[in-house]
Design a protein around this motif. Structure first.
Motif, short mmCIF file in Angstrom:
data_model
loop_
_atom_site.label_atom_id
_atom_site.label_comp_id
_atom_site.label_asym_id
_atom_site.label_seq_id
_atom_site.Cartn_x
_atom_site.Cartn_y
_atom_site.Cartn_z
N ASP A 213 8.61 14.11 103.22
CA ASP A 213 9.99 14.20 103.97
C ASP A 213 10.89 13.14 103.42
O ASP A 213 10.25 11.83 103.58
CB ASP A 213 9.72 14.34 105.30
CG ASP A 213 9.41 15.83 105.79
OD1 ASP A 213 9.71 16.68 105.06
OD2 ASP A 213 9.08 15.76 107.05
N ASP A 214 12.02 13.13 103.12
CA ASP A 214 13.09 12.21 102.91
C ASP A 214 13.53 11.50 104.03
O ASP A 214 13.26 12.04 105.24
CB ASP A 214 14.24 12.72 102.06
CG ASP A 214 15.01 13.53 102.73
OD1 ASP A 214 15.50 13.29 103.97
OD2 ASP A 214 15.13 14.73 102.33
N ASP A 216 16.19 10.91 105.68
CA ASP A 216 17.13 11.51 106.87
C ASP A 216 16.08 12.44 107.59
O ASP A 216 16.46 12.58 108.91
CB ASP A 216 18.11 12.23 106.23
CG ASP A 216 19.17 11.19 105.64
OD1 ASP A 216 19.05 10.05 105.91
OD2 ASP A 216 20.23 11.64 104.85
N THR A 217 15.39 13.34 107.00
CA THR A 217 14.71 14.29 107.57
C THR A 217 13.56 13.81 108.58
O THR A 217 13.39 14.00 109.85
CB THR A 217 13.79 15.21 106.50
OG1 THR A 217 14.59 15.64 105.60
CG2 THR A 217 13.08 16.14 107.26
N VAL A 281 9.61 5.78 108.13
CA VAL A 281 10.38 5.85 106.96
C VAL A 281 9.90 4.91 105.95
O VAL A 281 9.40 4.81 104.75
CB VAL A 281 11.70 5.96 107.02
CG1 VAL A 281 12.68 5.58 105.78
CG2 VAL A 281 12.34 7.05 107.75
N LYS A 285 7.77 4.88 102.23
CA LYS A 285 8.62 4.57 101.00
C LYS A 285 7.74 4.47 99.86
O LYS A 285 7.76 5.04 98.59
CB LYS A 285 9.47 3.60 101.32
CG LYS A 285 10.19 2.92 100.26
CD LYS A 285 11.44 3.55 99.97
CE LYS A 285 12.45 2.92 98.77
NZ LYS A 285 11.80 2.85 97.54
N GLN A 288 5.77 7.41 98.67
CA GLN A 288 6.71 8.26 97.83
C GLN A 288 6.93 7.92 96.57
O GLN A 288 7.06 8.67 95.48
CB GLN A 288 7.67 8.63 98.98
CG GLN A 288 7.43 9.47 100.13
CD GLN A 288 8.71 9.71 101.02
OE1 GLN A 288 9.87 9.35 100.73
NE2 GLN A 288 8.50 10.49 102.20
N ASP A 289 7.15 6.68 96.48
CA ASP A 289 7.52 6.00 95.19
C ASP A 289 6.48 6.13 94.19
O ASP A 289 6.66 6.58 93.03
CB ASP A 289 7.91 4.29 95.28
CG ASP A 289 9.18 4.33 96.00
OD1 ASP A 289 9.91 5.13 96.07
OD2 ASP A 289 9.69 3.21 96.32
N ASN A 292 6.04 9.70 93.16
CA ASN A 292 6.92 10.15 92.13
C ASN A 292 6.55 9.50 90.71
O ASN A 292 6.66 10.29 89.66
CB ASN A 292 8.19 9.76 92.49
CG ASN A 292 8.83 10.49 93.50
OD1 ASN A 292 8.50 11.72 93.72
ND2 ASN A 292 9.46 9.87 94.54
#
Ligand code: TRP
Length: 333
Positions: A213-214, A216-217, A281, A285, A288-289, A292
């Protein structure tokens, strides 16, 4: 004296979104166990097709789960990670074990009964023999320990029964595995209904946090988290929503529950929920990095899972050869 580390095998199905609950309850342990144990981590894609899948989705989720586990800290220098379908010995041993498993004992599996009820139009034979494949997963590697949640303890028991039966009939072949209860592994609840488990299959997306989830979400979902009508940030019976948020906060920040309570003493629920969201969040981070990076580097990812499958196969073949010999098959020569 031998200092061989006990061997662990664990499996996870690429069957959907991976939630913060999966991470805190299971994946985090996969990372922690790597120093103390020799770990075999398997993406159980063969198990996943016991329930109908859209092939393109399964392909995407399998690759994403591999990338995500690596991003979370599964370390290929320490552990083996592979796709179950890349190691044919799983299906091969599974056949033999099918012949050492009774219909009656499979019929008693509560997960089969549940899944059969949920998939009434597709009660396939794979769903029925699912625990046999799982037994093959474990026994192929002569695993000493299997970390399992409540929903899988019955499957581990039948695995031990099958192994013992085989050992008894054809002499010692398989290590009898034990369940491993991890030191950590808090149960994370739904953000919308904190008496229930956080589940990826929840129809309400606000109930769970996906690891992908990003920001904001994540913040929005925490802001909407269901709490209670009091105004006290304390961990106590009856305050399921607040307890859940405190648990998440303490796991993510490494603070104790008491420290977390103190930090928010006198603050409002709104501030607290925002703080938990922000902590999550920043925790997600780097994961998620890295995720990706892996997804943008498919060749590297492929190298990792190819190497994993080769190394796993090497161990699995040894067991399978023994088994084939013991049941009376002619060695290939
Ligand atoms: N059945 C497990 C689950 O759905 C996944 C799994 C497959 C597994 N093979 C395994 C877990 C072997 C532990 C050991 O959660």
């Amino acid at each position: 004296m031998t200092d061989k580390k006990p061997r662990i095998l664990s499996g996870i199905q690429p069957s959907g979104i991976i939630t913060l609950g999966n991470y805190i309850g299971a994946i985090r342990n996969w990372v922690e166990l790597q120093d103390e144990f020799e770990c075999f981590y398997m993406l159980a894609d063969l198990h996943t097709i016991t329930v109908r899948q859209t092939p393109a989705d399964l392909r995407k989720r399998s690759l994403e789960l591999m990338a995500l586990l690596l991003a979370c800290g599964v370390d290929t220098e320490k552990s083996l990670i592979f796709f179950q379908s890349h190691v044919p010995e799983h299906t091969q041993l599974s056949w033999v074990l099918n012949c050492y498993t009774q219909m009656g004992e499979l019929s008693r599996m509560t997960q089969f009964k549940d899944k059969a009820a949920k998939n009434a139009n597709n009660i396939n034979a794979g769903l029925f023999t699912y625990p046999v494949l799982m037994a093959a997963d474990i026994l192929l590697y002569q695993a000493d320990l299997v970390p399992v949640g409540k929903d899988q303890t019955q499957h581990l028991e039948i695995c031990c029964d099958i192994a013992q039966r085989f050992n008894h009939a054809l002499s010692d072949t398989f290590t009898i595995p034990k369940g491993y209860i991890p030191k950590v592994g808090e149960k994370i609840r739904s953000l919308q209904n904190p008496t229930a488990k956080m589940s990826k299959s929840d129809a309400n997306e606000n109930a769970y946090i996906s690891l992908l989830d990003d920001p904001d979400t994540v913040i929005r979902k925490f802001k909407r988290a269901v709490t209670d009508s009091e105004a006290e940030i304390a961990f106590r019976e009856g305050k399921d929503g607040i307890n859940n948020l405190l648990t998440i906060y303490s796991v993510i920040t490494g603070k104790t529950i008491a420290e977390s309570e103190q930090e928010f003493a006198g603050k409002g629920y709104g501030d607290f929920k925002l703080a938990v969201g922000e902590a999550v969040v920043s925790y997600l981070k780097p994961i998620q990095d890295k995720f990706n990076d892996y997804m943008n580097n498919r060749d590297y990812l492929q190298q990792i899972y190819t190497k994993g499958a080769e190394a796993a196969s090497y161990v699995a073949q040894k067991t399978l050869r023994k088994v084939y010999k013991k049941v009376g098959f002619i060695p290939k020569g």
